[in-house]
Design a protein around this motif. Structure first.
Motif, PDB file in Angstrom:
ATOM      1  N   ALA A 179     -37.510   2.585  64.433  1.00  0.00           N
ATOM      2  CA  ALA A 179     -36.201   2.597  65.089  1.00  0.00           C
ATOM      3  C   ALA A 179     -35.115   2.103  64.141  1.00  0.00           C
ATOM      4  O   ALA A 179     -34.028   2.695  64.060  1.00  0.00           O
ATOM      5  CB  ALA A 179     -36.240   1.739  66.345  1.00  0.00           C
ATOM      6  N   GLN A 180     -35.406   1.053  63.408  1.00  0.00           N
ATOM      7  CA  GLN A 180     -34.439   0.511  62.442  1.00  0.00           C
ATOM      8  C   GLN A 180     -34.164   1.527  61.338  1.00  0.00           C
ATOM      9  O   GLN A 180     -33.012   1.751  60.967  1.00  0.00           O
ATOM     10  CB  GLN A 180     -34.971  -0.791  61.847  1.00  0.00           C
ATOM     11  N   SER A 181     -35.215   2.158  60.836  1.00  0.00           N
ATOM     12  CA  SER A 181     -35.047   3.151  59.772  1.00  0.00           C
ATOM     13  C   SER A 181     -34.237   4.353  60.256  1.00  0.00           C
ATOM     14  O   SER A 181     -33.355   4.844  59.543  1.00  0.00           O
ATOM     15  CB  SER A 181     -36.419   3.618  59.271  1.00  0.00           C
ATOM     16  N   ALA A 182     -34.533   4.829  61.452  1.00  0.00           N
ATOM     17  CA  ALA A 182     -33.797   5.970  62.002  1.00  0.00           C
ATOM     18  C   ALA A 182     -32.325   5.620  62.189  1.00  0.00           C
ATOM     19  O   ALA A 182     -31.437   6.429  61.877  1.00  0.00           O
ATOM     20  CB  ALA A 182     -34.415   6.405  63.326  1.00  0.00           C
ATOM     21  N   LEU A 239     -29.228   7.435  60.277  1.00  0.00           N
ATOM     22  CA  LEU A 239     -28.170   8.082  61.044  1.00  0.00           C
ATOM     23  C   LEU A 239     -26.802   7.450  60.806  1.00  0.00           C
ATOM     24  O   LEU A 239     -25.784   7.973  61.251  1.00  0.00           O
ATOM     25  CB  LEU A 239     -28.502   8.038  62.539  1.00  0.00           C
ATOM     26  N   GLY A 240     -26.788   6.311  60.140  1.00  0.00           N
ATOM     27  CA  GLY A 240     -25.525   5.651  59.838  1.00  0.00           C
ATOM     28  C   GLY A 240     -24.887   4.987  61.041  1.00  0.00           C
ATOM     29  O   GLY A 240     -23.668   4.898  61.129  1.00  0.00           O
ATOM     30  N   LEU A 241     -25.708   4.537  61.987  1.00  0.00           N
ATOM     31  CA  LEU A 241     -25.163   3.872  63.174  1.00  0.00           C
ATOM     32  C   LEU A 241     -24.511   2.550  62.775  1.00  0.00           C
ATOM     33  O   LEU A 241     -24.962   1.882  61.845  1.00  0.00           O
ATOM     34  CB  LEU A 241     -26.280   3.638  64.195  1.00  0.00           C
ATOM     35  N   PRO A 242     -23.457   2.146  63.474  1.00  0.00           N
ATOM     36  CA  PRO A 242     -22.717   0.949  63.057  1.00  0.00           C
ATOM     37  C   PRO A 242     -23.514  -0.355  63.170  1.00  0.00           C
ATOM     38  O   PRO A 242     -23.308  -1.258  62.392  1.00  0.00           O
ATOM     39  CB  PRO A 242     -21.500   0.929  63.985  1.00  0.00           C
ATOM     40  N   ALA A 301     -33.751  -1.403  66.815  1.00  0.00           N
ATOM     41  CA  ALA A 301     -35.008  -2.156  66.723  1.00  0.00           C
ATOM     42  C   ALA A 301     -35.141  -3.130  67.894  1.00  0.00           C
ATOM     43  O   ALA A 301     -36.227  -3.268  68.471  1.00  0.00           O
ATOM     44  CB  ALA A 301     -35.068  -2.908  65.396  1.00  0.00           C
ATOM     45  N   LEU A 302     -34.058  -3.777  68.261  1.00  0.00           N
ATOM     46  CA  LEU A 302     -34.097  -4.710  69.381  1.00  0.00           C
ATOM     47  C   LEU A 302     -34.437  -3.993  70.682  1.00  0.00           C
ATOM     48  O   LEU A 302     -35.242  -4.479  71.490  1.00  0.00           O
ATOM     49  CB  LEU A 302     -32.757  -5.435  69.512  1.00  0.00           C
TER      50      LEU A 302
END
Length: 93
Positions: free
Chosen positions: A25-28, A32-35, A41-42
């Motif tokens: 989840a963190q890698s994705a 994706l460049g999410l802010p 991940a949480l």
């Protein structure tokens, strides 16, 4: 504690699933460049449970809560366009 280490136990398999899911989840989110990628991940950590049925249930609850929040926010934004009086009348107290 040692009795639960390793993949032979339910706790060990859940710990591995949790680590892999949170890392994915963190890698994705980073790709994706999410802010705020740590939220992905949480969320994975909060949703993933040892039982598949509980995981699906929590996922659906989270999706439903998010959808409700978006719709409620849109309603409040629409009321705000009309001025402060409709917002004050829409207050629950």
């Amino acid at each position: 504690m040692r009795a639960h280490l390793g993949l032979a136990t339910e706790h060990g398999r859940h710990a591995l699933r949790l680590a892999v899911t949170a890392a994915a989840a963190q890698s994705a989110a980073l790709l994706l460049g999410l802010p705020h990628p740590y939220w992905a991940a949480l969320t994975a950590i909060l949703v993933l449970k040892t039982d598949h049925v509980l995981t699906v249930r929590r996922s659906l609850d989270r999706i439903g809560g998010t959808a409700f929040g978006v719709l409620f926010g849109l309603l409040l934004a629409a009321l705000a366009q009309l001025g402060t009086v409709p917002l004050l009348l829409a207050r629950p107290w």
